[in-house]
Design a protein around this motif. Structure first.
Motif, PDB file in Angstrom:
ATOM      1  N   HIS A   4       0.797  -1.068   0.060  1.00  0.00           N
ATOM      2  CA  HIS A   4      -0.092  -0.061   0.010  1.00  0.00           C
ATOM      3  C   HIS A   4       0.871   1.247  -0.105  1.00  0.00           C
ATOM      4  O   HIS A   4       0.198   2.376   0.202  1.00  0.00           O
ATOM      5  CB  HIS A   4      -1.053   0.044   1.203  1.00  0.00           C
ATOM      6  N   ALA A  44       0.110   3.723  -2.908  1.00  0.00           N
ATOM      7  CA  ALA A  44      -1.159   4.465  -2.632  1.00  0.00           C
ATOM      8  C   ALA A  44      -0.990   5.459  -1.696  1.00  0.00           C
ATOM      9  O   ALA A  44      -1.562   6.630  -1.613  1.00  0.00           O
ATOM     10  CB  ALA A  44      -2.135   3.306  -2.361  1.00  0.00           C
ATOM     11  N   ARG A  45      -0.552   5.179  -0.541  1.00  0.00           N
ATOM     12  CA  ARG A  45      -0.340   6.046   0.692  1.00  0.00           C
ATOM     13  C   ARG A  45       0.434   7.440   0.337  1.00  0.00           C
ATOM     14  O   ARG A  45       0.464   8.353   0.787  1.00  0.00           O
ATOM     15  CB  ARG A  45       0.174   5.400   1.817  1.00  0.00           C
ATOM     16  N   LYS A  92      -7.773   9.316  -5.655  1.00  0.00           N
ATOM     17  CA  LYS A  92      -8.311   9.000  -4.654  1.00  0.00           C
ATOM     18  C   LYS A  92      -9.180   7.846  -5.060  1.00  0.00           C
ATOM     19  O   LYS A  92      -9.453   6.927  -4.492  1.00  0.00           O
ATOM     20  CB  LYS A  92      -8.953  10.017  -3.901  1.00  0.00           C
ATOM     21  N   PHE A 110      -7.503   4.766  -6.342  1.00  0.00           N
ATOM     22  CA  PHE A 110      -7.026   3.828  -5.217  1.00  0.00           C
ATOM     23  C   PHE A 110      -8.370   3.243  -4.470  1.00  0.00           C
ATOM     24  O   PHE A 110      -8.555   2.170  -3.947  1.00  0.00           O
ATOM     25  CB  PHE A 110      -6.129   4.521  -4.369  1.00  0.00           C
ATOM     26  N   GLN A 125      -9.399   0.370  -6.623  1.00  0.00           N
ATOM     27  CA  GLN A 125      -8.610  -0.765  -6.384  1.00  0.00           C
ATOM     28  C   GLN A 125      -8.785  -1.360  -5.018  1.00  0.00           C
ATOM     29  O   GLN A 125      -9.032  -2.633  -4.991  1.00  0.00           O
ATOM     30  CB  GLN A 125      -7.228  -0.113  -6.138  1.00  0.00           C
ATOM     31  N   LYS A 126      -9.225  -0.559  -3.891  1.00  0.00           N
ATOM     32  CA  LYS A 126      -9.545  -1.121  -2.651  1.00  0.00           C
ATOM     33  C   LYS A 126     -10.764  -2.091  -2.772  1.00  0.00           C
ATOM     34  O   LYS A 126     -10.741  -3.307  -2.107  1.00  0.00           O
ATOM     35  CB  LYS A 126      -9.617   0.010  -1.748  1.00  0.00           C
ATOM     36  N   LYS A 149      -3.821  -4.925  -9.464  1.00  0.00           N
ATOM     37  CA  LYS A 149      -2.795  -3.738  -9.345  1.00  0.00           C
ATOM     38  C   LYS A 149      -1.955  -3.196 -10.376  1.00  0.00           C
ATOM     39  O   LYS A 149      -1.686  -2.002 -10.532  1.00  0.00           O
ATOM     40  CB  LYS A 149      -1.552  -4.555  -8.422  1.00  0.00           C
ATOM     41  N   THR A 168      -4.287  -0.393 -11.883  1.00  0.00           N
ATOM     42  CA  THR A 168      -4.388   0.683 -11.199  1.00  0.00           C
ATOM     43  C   THR A 168      -3.062   1.524 -11.202  1.00  0.00           C
ATOM     44  O   THR A 168      -3.194   2.774 -11.607  1.00  0.00           O
ATOM     45  CB  THR A 168      -4.280   0.239  -9.557  1.00  0.00           C
ATOM     46  N   GLN A 169      -1.890   0.689 -11.469  1.00  0.00           N
ATOM     47  CA  GLN A 169      -0.530   1.539 -11.754  1.00  0.00           C
ATOM     48  C   GLN A 169      -0.810   2.008 -13.281  1.00  0.00           C
ATOM     49  O   GLN A 169      -0.214   3.129 -13.262  1.00  0.00           O
ATOM     50  CB  GLN A 169       0.548   0.672 -11.822  1.00  0.00           C
ATOM     51  N   VAL A 197      -2.895   5.284 -12.963  1.00  0.00           N
ATOM     52  CA  VAL A 197      -2.262   6.366 -11.980  1.00  0.00           C
ATOM     53  C   VAL A 197      -0.977   6.912 -13.240  1.00  0.00           C
ATOM     54  O   VAL A 197      -1.087   8.198 -13.228  1.00  0.00           O
ATOM     55  CB  VAL A 197      -1.058   5.670 -10.988  1.00  0.00           C
TER      56      VAL A 197
END
Length: 154
Positions: free
Chosen positions: A37, A40-41, A63, A66, A69-70, A127, A130-131, A134
């Motif tokens: 994580h 993301a963090r 936001k 992610f 994704q969550k 994952k 998501t990448q 981003v």
């Protein structure tokens, strides 16, 4: 002689237990991020917003990315801890049955391995997706800065 062997085994077990617990706590501390994580963090933090010069719109979109994704990961893993625990125990029971059977059932072994790999593959796809999202959100300069930050973190 048997008391000495028993005593030495007990000392060895205690030593291994202590080493395992101390290594676990050292790994758990890490750099303050849950494993997996950290990106993301970092990207959702004010520090990333400053270092990468993220716009408000980019921050809002990050936001959302992610959060999606969550949600997807939680749905794939199963949200309930008890359900996950039951799945792990069922998998373990199948593995134990496979290993304790008088003859090895190769097809059953392949099914167990395939089921596990399918789930890992789906998690990996989430994952990577998501990448990709981003990276599409960032401009060229921000991508370069992020790459440098990630290199330093490694």
């Amino acid at each position: 002689m048997t008391k000495i062997n028993t005593l030495s085994k007990l000392v060895l077990i205690c030593g291994l237990t202590a080493a395992t617990l101390s290594a676990g706590s050292a790994l758990a501390k890490g750099d303050g991020h849950k494993q997996g994580h950290s990106q993301a963090r970092f990207l959702l933090s004010e520090r990333a917003a400053d270092k990468l010069a993220l716009t408000e719109d980019q921050q809002t979109q990050l936001k959302a990315i992610f959060e999606t994704q969550k949600t997807q990961m939680k749905a794939l893993r199963g949200g309930d801890k008890e359900a996950r625990k039951a799945q792990r125990e069922a998998h373990k029971a199948k593995m134990d049955a496979l290993l304790s059977a008088p003859t090895f059932d190769e097809n059953a072994a392949k099914e167990l391995l395939t089921a596990r790999q399918d789930k890992k593959q789906q998690l990996g796809l989430i994952k990577l997706k998501t990448q990709h999202q981003v990276m599409q959100l960032l401009n060229a300069e921000q991508k370069e800065k992020l790459a440098k930050i990630q290199q330093r973190r490694r």
